[in-house]
Design a protein around this motif. Structure first.
Motif, PDB file in Angstrom:
ATOM      1  N   VAL A 223     -12.957  -1.606  -5.049  1.00  0.00           N
ATOM      2  CA  VAL A 223     -13.475  -1.423  -6.368  1.00  0.00           C
ATOM      3  C   VAL A 223     -12.841  -3.269  -7.543  1.00  0.00           C
ATOM      4  CG1 VAL A 223     -12.997  -0.321  -8.706  1.00  0.00           C
ATOM      5  CG2 VAL A 223     -12.588   1.267  -7.108  1.00  0.00           C
ATOM      6  N   VAL A 224     -13.638  -3.730  -7.426  1.00  0.00           N
ATOM      7  CA  VAL A 224     -13.518  -4.957  -8.121  1.00  0.00           C
ATOM      8  C   VAL A 224     -13.124  -4.928  -9.518  1.00  0.00           C
ATOM      9  CG1 VAL A 224     -15.012  -6.725  -8.855  1.00  0.00           C
ATOM     10  CG2 VAL A 224     -16.209  -6.043  -6.955  1.00  0.00           C
ATOM     11  N   SER A 225     -12.444  -6.250  -9.233  1.00  0.00           N
ATOM     12  CA  SER A 225     -11.262  -6.281 -11.076  1.00  0.00           C
ATOM     13  C   SER A 225     -11.887  -6.630 -11.503  1.00  0.00           C
ATOM     14  CB  SER A 225      -9.953  -6.602 -10.343  1.00  0.00           C
ATOM     15  OG  SER A 225      -9.148  -7.476 -10.179  1.00  0.00           O
ATOM     16  N   ARG A 226     -11.130  -7.132 -13.005  1.00  0.00           N
ATOM     17  CA  ARG A 226     -12.147  -8.218 -13.855  1.00  0.00           C
ATOM     18  C   ARG A 226     -11.307  -9.902 -13.408  1.00  0.00           C
ATOM     19  NH1 ARG A 226     -13.542  -6.352 -18.472  1.00  0.00           N
ATOM     20  NH2 ARG A 226     -13.365  -4.095 -19.332  1.00  0.00           N
ATOM     21  N   SER A 227     -10.205  -9.553 -12.760  1.00  0.00           N
ATOM     22  CA  SER A 227      -9.469 -10.729 -12.072  1.00  0.00           C
ATOM     23  C   SER A 227     -10.143 -10.911 -11.172  1.00  0.00           C
ATOM     24  CB  SER A 227      -7.963 -10.526 -12.585  1.00  0.00           C
ATOM     25  OG  SER A 227      -7.696 -10.074 -11.299  1.00  0.00           O
ATOM     26  N   ASN A 228     -11.339 -10.702 -10.596  1.00  0.00           N
ATOM     27  CA  ASN A 228     -11.926 -10.907  -8.681  1.00  0.00           C
ATOM     28  C   ASN A 228     -12.393 -12.212  -9.209  1.00  0.00           C
ATOM     29  OD1 ASN A 228     -14.119 -11.491  -6.656  1.00  0.00           O
ATOM     30  ND2 ASN A 228     -12.965  -9.087  -6.180  1.00  0.00           N
ATOM     31  N   PRO A 229     -12.261 -13.352  -8.173  1.00  0.00           N
ATOM     32  CA  PRO A 229     -12.750 -14.428  -8.639  1.00  0.00           C
ATOM     33  C   PRO A 229     -14.383 -14.754  -8.471  1.00  0.00           C
ATOM     34  CG  PRO A 229     -11.775 -14.355  -6.804  1.00  0.00           C
ATOM     35  CD  PRO A 229     -11.310 -12.945  -7.368  1.00  0.00           C
ATOM     36  N   LEU A 230     -14.870 -13.784  -7.946  1.00  0.00           N
ATOM     37  CA  LEU A 230     -16.613 -13.953  -7.983  1.00  0.00           C
ATOM     38  C   LEU A 230     -16.786 -12.607  -8.759  1.00  0.00           C
ATOM     39  CD1 LEU A 230     -17.041 -13.591  -3.750  1.00  0.00           C
ATOM     40  CD2 LEU A 230     -16.350 -15.077  -4.889  1.00  0.00           C
TER      41      LEU A 230
ATOM     42  N   ILE B  25     -28.783  -7.189  -0.848  1.00  0.00           N
ATOM     43  CA  ILE B  25     -27.589  -7.716  -1.099  1.00  0.00           C
ATOM     44  C   ILE B  25     -26.411  -8.464  -1.621  1.00  0.00           C
ATOM     45  CG2 ILE B  25     -24.851  -6.804   0.047  1.00  0.00           C
ATOM     46  CD1 ILE B  25     -26.238  -4.065  -0.531  1.00  0.00           C
ATOM     47  N   GLY B  26     -27.388  -9.573  -1.197  1.00  0.00           N
ATOM     48  CA  GLY B  26     -26.751 -11.142  -1.003  1.00  0.00           C
ATOM     49  C   GLY B  26     -26.836 -11.274  -2.729  1.00  0.00           C
ATOM     50  N   ASP B  27     -28.127 -10.670  -3.627  1.00  0.00           N
ATOM     51  CA  ASP B  27     -28.402 -11.267  -4.556  1.00  0.00           C
ATOM     52  C   ASP B  27     -28.197 -10.235  -5.478  1.00  0.00           C
ATOM     53  OD1 ASP B  27     -30.061 -13.034  -3.765  1.00  0.00           O
ATOM     54  OD2 ASP B  27     -32.210 -11.631  -3.547  1.00  0.00           O
ATOM     55  N   ILE B  28     -26.637  -9.456  -5.351  1.00  0.00           N
ATOM     56  CA  ILE B  28     -26.335  -8.552  -6.303  1.00  0.00           C
ATOM     57  C   ILE B  28     -24.595  -9.259  -7.316  1.00  0.00           C
ATOM     58  CG2 ILE B  28     -24.778  -6.696  -6.670  1.00  0.00           C
ATOM     59  CD1 ILE B  28     -26.407  -5.341  -4.372  1.00  0.00           C
ATOM     60  N   THR B  29     -24.783  -9.149  -8.256  1.00  0.00           N
ATOM     61  CA  THR B  29     -24.179 -10.004  -8.977  1.00  0.00           C
ATOM     62  C   THR B  29     -23.172  -8.972  -9.398  1.00  0.00           C
ATOM     63  OG1 THR B  29     -25.679 -11.777 -10.428  1.00  0.00           O
ATOM     64  CG2 THR B  29     -23.321 -10.991 -10.971  1.00  0.00           C
ATOM     65  N   LEU B  30     -21.361  -9.104  -9.360  1.00  0.00           N
ATOM     66  CA  LEU B  30     -20.562  -8.655  -9.045  1.00  0.00           C
ATOM     67  C   LEU B  30     -20.136  -8.010 -10.639  1.00  0.00           C
ATOM     68  CD1 LEU B  30     -18.517  -9.569  -5.571  1.00  0.00           C
ATOM     69  CD2 LEU B  30     -19.594  -7.779  -5.776  1.00  0.00           C
ATOM     70  N   LYS B  31     -19.563  -7.463 -11.055  1.00  0.00           N
ATOM     71  CA  LYS B  31     -18.794  -6.872 -12.546  1.00  0.00           C
ATOM     72  C   LYS B  31     -18.057  -5.981 -11.860  1.00  0.00           C
ATOM     73  CE  LYS B  31     -24.376  -6.465 -14.469  1.00  0.00           C
ATOM     74  NZ  LYS B  31     -24.718  -5.228 -15.437  1.00  0.00           N
ATOM     75  N   SER B  32     -16.726  -5.974 -13.137  1.00  0.00           N
ATOM     76  CA  SER B  32     -15.722  -5.016 -12.779  1.00  0.00           C
ATOM     77  C   SER B  32     -16.063  -3.413 -12.814  1.00  0.00           C
ATOM     78  CB  SER B  32     -15.137  -5.351 -14.247  1.00  0.00           C
ATOM     79  OG  SER B  32     -13.571  -4.272 -14.165  1.00  0.00           O
ATOM     80  N   GLY B  33     -15.489  -3.198 -12.192  1.00  0.00           N
ATOM     81  CA  GLY B  33     -15.679  -1.031 -11.181  1.00  0.00           C
ATOM     82  C   GLY B  33     -16.508  -1.146 -10.399  1.00  0.00           C
ATOM     83  N   ASP B  34     -17.310  -2.471  -9.380  1.00  0.00           N
ATOM     84  CA  ASP B  34     -18.311  -2.022  -8.826  1.00  0.00           C
ATOM     85  C   ASP B  34     -17.444  -1.277  -7.847  1.00  0.00           C
ATOM     86  OD1 ASP B  34     -20.898  -2.684 -10.267  1.00  0.00           O
ATOM     87  OD2 ASP B  34     -20.683  -4.654  -9.294  1.00  0.00           O
ATOM     88  N   VAL B  35     -18.086  -0.665  -7.054  1.00  0.00           N
ATOM     89  CA  VAL B  35     -17.168  -0.122  -5.604  1.00  0.00           C
ATOM     90  C   VAL B  35     -18.411  -0.577  -4.802  1.00  0.00           C
ATOM     91  CG1 VAL B  35     -16.496   2.203  -4.198  1.00  0.00           C
ATOM     92  CG2 VAL B  35     -16.192   1.989  -7.020  1.00  0.00           C
TER      93      VAL B  35
END
Length: 589
Positions: A313-320, A352-362
């Protein structure tokens, strides 16, 4: 009967009551009973631990590793796919699995057959939506019935033949001689299971349970050129009825085919877009001819069969955060590939490669198992967890696994190696050739089944050590009163009861001298008694503890102790009636 013997009987009776009336697992109950006998001093350590050094128990453990190799390389999945085909009903599934297993078990040891089929049938059950509990008991029973048809079908037959060879007054058994009674019993058992199997077997372990997970991913797969999948319809390819997974679109030559119908034919390089739950996505990864649309999976350092699927699960502090997966060089940064993304139930249309990551993404990742340890406490992800039984199947080494299995069978059947030696050889070969990782081999062993088998053998040893087994058998056979037919019936009953309480081999060894003395005292041929013992020693249908294949399917099928009694007792009665009725006519007294 001694006080120790009475105590052993009481402990075994309590174990049976607990197994029937409670949900406590069979390994805990049997091990607990064995522990009571050992701690109280009724049996010495040598007898209590005899099951844990038993060759049969160790063979089952080695066979789990061989089965894991067949599973990890996709060899057994390919075989089961061919055998089961597009079976859509319980009866059809039972027919398809029992027919080949009966034939195979007549000439091969039935234990490795069952060990190899269990994991593949569990996966097939999830895809077909036919409960695994409807097919695993028929798998075990078919293997048992098939093993009675030849001298080499089961170790019990070989043990009995060896005992007969040692006796100057008896002759040896021909390799196909047991088929004269084994085939009628197998046919009757087959018909019974087909007619009543669906009604008497419980509905547990159903693939419908996977729908309890509401999290859905969107994933893209590509149809590889020059594979069996190309040219098949969606339905024939098995992509139509995957539980919890839906084919929502096909992208072909720059155009989209939304909601494709079941008769749409697949072509090489088709991009298939699925949405669904993680368990079915794992099944999707193992279909021959499909591969992930992202080519990043082929650029990771670790071989594919050494990787696992991991949810993070992507966190808010993820550098990406706020960057696309491609621009953020996700693979290089984490040595992992994103296969799919789940975002609060919404469908993500980008590649997949074009998806912009957001906080909470699994993120559903493919990575080396050490990814979990490395990032479990990192600030990049809120949560990281591996998905069990999710190593991708590569199929490149399926031929190695198949050759290892055949080599094991040939070495054991020809007597060059014992079954245990052959299984260890095959398992070692699979590890050396890197068909799977060493940790996967350890994880593949069902230790609870091994504890249950070893404990059951220990309890059987207690019956022998205290003289209870021999005394029970002698008392039962004493009712024969010089009537050969009645003696035959009682021999069957004594052998069957001991098989259900201890093991088939131990039962045959215990009853043999008693039945031989009975036949000699009556002045009749011993061969009918030998054949009755062959059938009775393998007729362990009423409990899961009498035959090791029953114990092997006990857990994966989600069975209760009473399930075996409900479907097994009528089968015991059918087989006993056929055996006792026909044997005197085939082998006269």
């Amino acid at each position: 009967m001694t006080i120790e013997g009475i105590a052993v009987l009481c402990v075994i009776l309590i174990c049976l009551i607990l197994l029937v009336s409670t949900t406590v697992s069979v390994d805990i109950v049997l091990f607990g009973g064995l522990a009571v006998l050992f701690i109280s001093g009724i049996i010495p350590a040598e007898q209590a631990l005899s099951g844990f050094s038993n060759e049969g128990m160790l063979t089952v453990g080695a066979l789990y590793i061989v089965a894991a190799g067949l599973k990890e390389t996709g060899a057994i999945h390919f075989i089961v796919q061919k055998v089961m085909g597009n079976a859509r009903t319980v009866k059809t599934a039972q027919l398809r699995i029992m027919s080949p297993v009966m034939v195979m078990s007549a000439f091969l040891n039935n234990t490795p057959i069952v060990a190899s089929f269990i994991p593949a049938l569990e996966r097939w059950s999830r895809i077909s939506q036919i409960p695994v509990s409807k097919i695993l008991i028929p798998l075990s029973y078919a293997a048992i019935l098939g093993g009675t048809c030849t001298l080499i079908g089961t170790s019990t037959n070989l043990i009995l033949n060896g005992l007969m060879i040692e006796e100057a007054s008896t002759r040896a058994i021909g390799i196909l001689e047991p088929a004269l009674i084994g085939i009628p019993c197998a046919i009757a058992g087959f018909i019974y299971l087909v007619i009543f199997g669906d009604k008497l077997l419980p509905e547990r372990g159903s693939s419908m349970d996977t729908f309890q997970d509401p999290r859905e991913y969107t994933i893209e797969m590509i149809v590889k050129d020059s594979t069996a999948l190309s040219g098949k319809t969606i339905e024939d390819a098995g992509l139509r009825n995957l539980p919890g997974l839906f084919l929502i679109e096909i992208q072909r030559n720059g155009r989209a085919i939304p909601a494709p119908g079941p008769y749409e034919k697949l072509r090489g390089e088709d991009r298939l877009i699925f949405t669904g739950i993680v368990d079915s996505i794992i099944d999707l990864q193992q279909i021959t001819g499909l591969e992930p649309a992202t080519n990043q999976v082929f650029k990771l350092n670790a071989p594919r069969n050494e990787r696992k699927m991991i949810e993070a699960v992507v966190s808010r502090s993820n550098p990406l955060m706020g960057r696309t997966i491609r621009d953020g060089n996700f693979r290089d940064r984490y040595d992992a590939v994103v296969l799919a993304v789940s975002r609060s139930g919404e469908r993500i249309n980008e590649k997949i490669g074009d998806i912009t990551l957001k906080s909470g993404d699994v993120l559903l990742l493919e990575a080396h198992p050490n990814f979990v340890q490395k990032y479990r406490n990192a600030n990049d992800f809120y949560l990281v967890s591996s998905i069990e039984d999710s190593s991708p199947v590569t199929y490149e080494k399926a031929w190695v696994a198949a050759l290892s299995l055949m080599g094991m069978v040939v070495l054991a059947a020809t007597g060059i190696l014992s079954m245990l030696q052959a299984a260890i050889f095959a398992g070692g070969l699979l590890l050396v050739t890197k068909c799977f990782r060493y940790t996967t081999a350890l994880e593949s062993v069902d230790w609870r089944v091994l504890i249950a088998i070893a404990s059951a053998l220990g309890l059987g040893s207690a019956l022998q050590y205290t003289g209870v087994a021999e005394q029970l058998a002698t008392n039962l056979l004493s009712f024969a009163e010089n009537d050969p037919t009645l003696a035959l019936l009682l021999t069957y009953l004594a052998t069957w009861l001991l098989t259900e309480m201890i093991t088939n081999n131990a039962a045959a060894v215990l009853i043999f001298p008693i039945a031989l003395s009975l036949a000699q005292s009556m002045g009749v041929d011993f061969m009918p008694f030998a054949m009755v013992m062959i059938i009775a020693a393998s007729s362990s249908f009423s409990t899961p503890i009498g035959y090791q294949t029953n114990l092997m399917v006990y857990g994966p099928g989600g069975y209760k102790f009473t399930d075996f009694a409900r479907i097994g007792l009528p089968l015991n009665l059918i087989v006993a009636t056929i055996a006792v009725s026909l044997i005197p006519y085939i082998w006269s007294f």
